[in-house]
Design an enzyme around this catalytic site. Structure first.
Site, PDB file in Angstrom:
ATOM      1  N   ASP A  99       0.845  -1.202   0.000  1.00 53.88           N
ATOM      2  CA  ASP A  99       0.000   0.000   0.000  1.00 53.88           C
ATOM      3  C   ASP A  99       0.880   1.253   0.000  1.00 53.88           C
ATOM      4  O   ASP A  99       2.044   1.206   0.405  1.00 53.88           O
ATOM      5  CB  ASP A  99      -0.878   0.032   1.255  1.00 53.88           C
ATOM      6  CG  ASP A  99      -1.804  -1.173   1.316  1.00 53.88           C
ATOM      7  OD1 ASP A  99      -2.104  -1.733   0.255  1.00 53.88           O
ATOM      8  OD2 ASP A  99      -2.208  -1.536   2.442  1.00 53.88           O
TER       9      ASP A  99
HETATM   10  N1  URA Z   1      -1.227  -6.081   3.699  1.00 48.89           N
HETATM   11  C1  URA Z   1      -1.673  -4.828   3.810  1.00 48.89           C
HETATM   12  O1  URA Z   1      -2.692  -4.580   4.432  1.00 48.89           O
HETATM   13  N2  URA Z   1      -0.989  -3.849   3.187  1.00 48.89           N
HETATM   14  C2  URA Z   1       0.153  -4.070   2.504  1.00 48.89           C
HETATM   15  O2  URA Z   1       0.753  -3.119   1.992  1.00 48.89           O
HETATM   16  C3  URA Z   1       0.618  -5.378   2.404  1.00 48.89           C
HETATM   17  C4  URA Z   1      -0.092  -6.390   3.006  1.00 48.89           C
END
Ligand code: URA
Length: 259
Positions: free
Chosen positions: A106
């Site tokens: 993310d």
């Molecule tokens: N899980 C998440 O919630 N965010 C990420 O960036 C990677 C795995």
């Protein structure tokens, strides 16, 4: 070994187009075995020639694998329209045409991200049948509870009804608000949604290993390094999660404690 044209060799291994390479040749910025190249149609042996561009040697391999320690604020996209891209963090001498992030973190997530132009390898890593291990360290809003261990292991159901594969979670020895999580799949916002399903909230998330490849301590946020073949093979190994938590907690917790 078949000989190849110098402009083809360079264009396959850098971001430069053939016409840009021609200009670089006219400025004497390209050398082969120490001699400035005079024409774009010069033929070289790609296995033995030492080619430099602007003083930097160009690696003979056609595929490149880069491990980036992603900082917050960058998106895992190659498009300029989605916001600041992780691709901006790759130095130009490391970049090759067709490179992309093999996996997603993310925008606000941190840590290990593989960038490559090897579509075949990316497919092997990302295909749901492969079940590559991914380990994250998270900073939680509320203290870790031991009940999470069984809940994560036994096909946790997310708020929208989606069911997760068995996952592993351990409190980090150093703080009751830090935890390690090991997943073998990659659903959208999965770690955040898993903690939300058990009544907690992820404040900071950092991926610290991909398969058997552990993010090196010396690699700061925003830094990247080229991987060797043995590191790439390591991606398909499964680390022992308990050992990992035991030996790595000091290094990685230091990254999150002040975030
Ligand atoms: N899980 C998440 O919630 N965010 C990420 O960036 C990677 C795995």
């Amino acid at each position: 070994m078949a000989l190849v044209r110098i402009d083809k060799f360079i264009s396959e291994r850098t971001e430069y187009s053939r016409s840009q390479i021609k200009q670089l040749i006219s400025k004497k910025m390209i050398t082969v075995d120490g001699q400035a190249v005079k024409t774009a149609d010069m033929k070289i042996n790609p296995d033995s020639a030492k080619v430099t561009l602007n003083g930097k040697e160009i690696c003979a391999e056609r595929y490149r694998y880069i491990l980036l320690n992603k900082p917050s604020g960058y998106v895992c996209s190659t498009s300029e329209h989605d916001g600041k891209s992780v691709m901006e963090l790759i130095p130009s001498e490391m970049k090759m045409k067709g490179m992309f992030p093999a996996g997603r973190l993310d925008k606000d997530s941190l840590g290990a991200l593989l960038i490559t132009n090897d579509g075949g390898l990316a497919h092997r890593i990302l295909s749901p049948g492969q079940h590559i291990s991914k380990i994250y360290i998270v900073k939680l809003d509320r203290p870790f509870q031991n009940k999470y261990i069984d809940l994560f292991k036994n096909n946790l159901q997310l708020a929208d009804g989606e069911v997760c594969m068995p996952a592993y979670v351990r409190r980090c020895e150093i703080s009751e608000k830090l935890a390690f999580v090991q997943l073998f799949e990659g659903k959208y916002h999965q770690v955040k949604r898993m903690f939300s399903a058990v009544g907690n909230h992820v404040e900071v998330l950092m991926r610290v290993s991909l398969g058997g490849l552990i993010l090196p301590e010396k690699l700061g946020f925003g830094d990247c390094m080229e991987l060797l073949h043995k590191d790439v093979e390591n991606l398909f190994k499964k680390p022992d999660f308990d050992d990992f938590c035991r030996y790595s907690f000091r290094v990685f917790s230091a990254n999150l404690i002040n975030k």
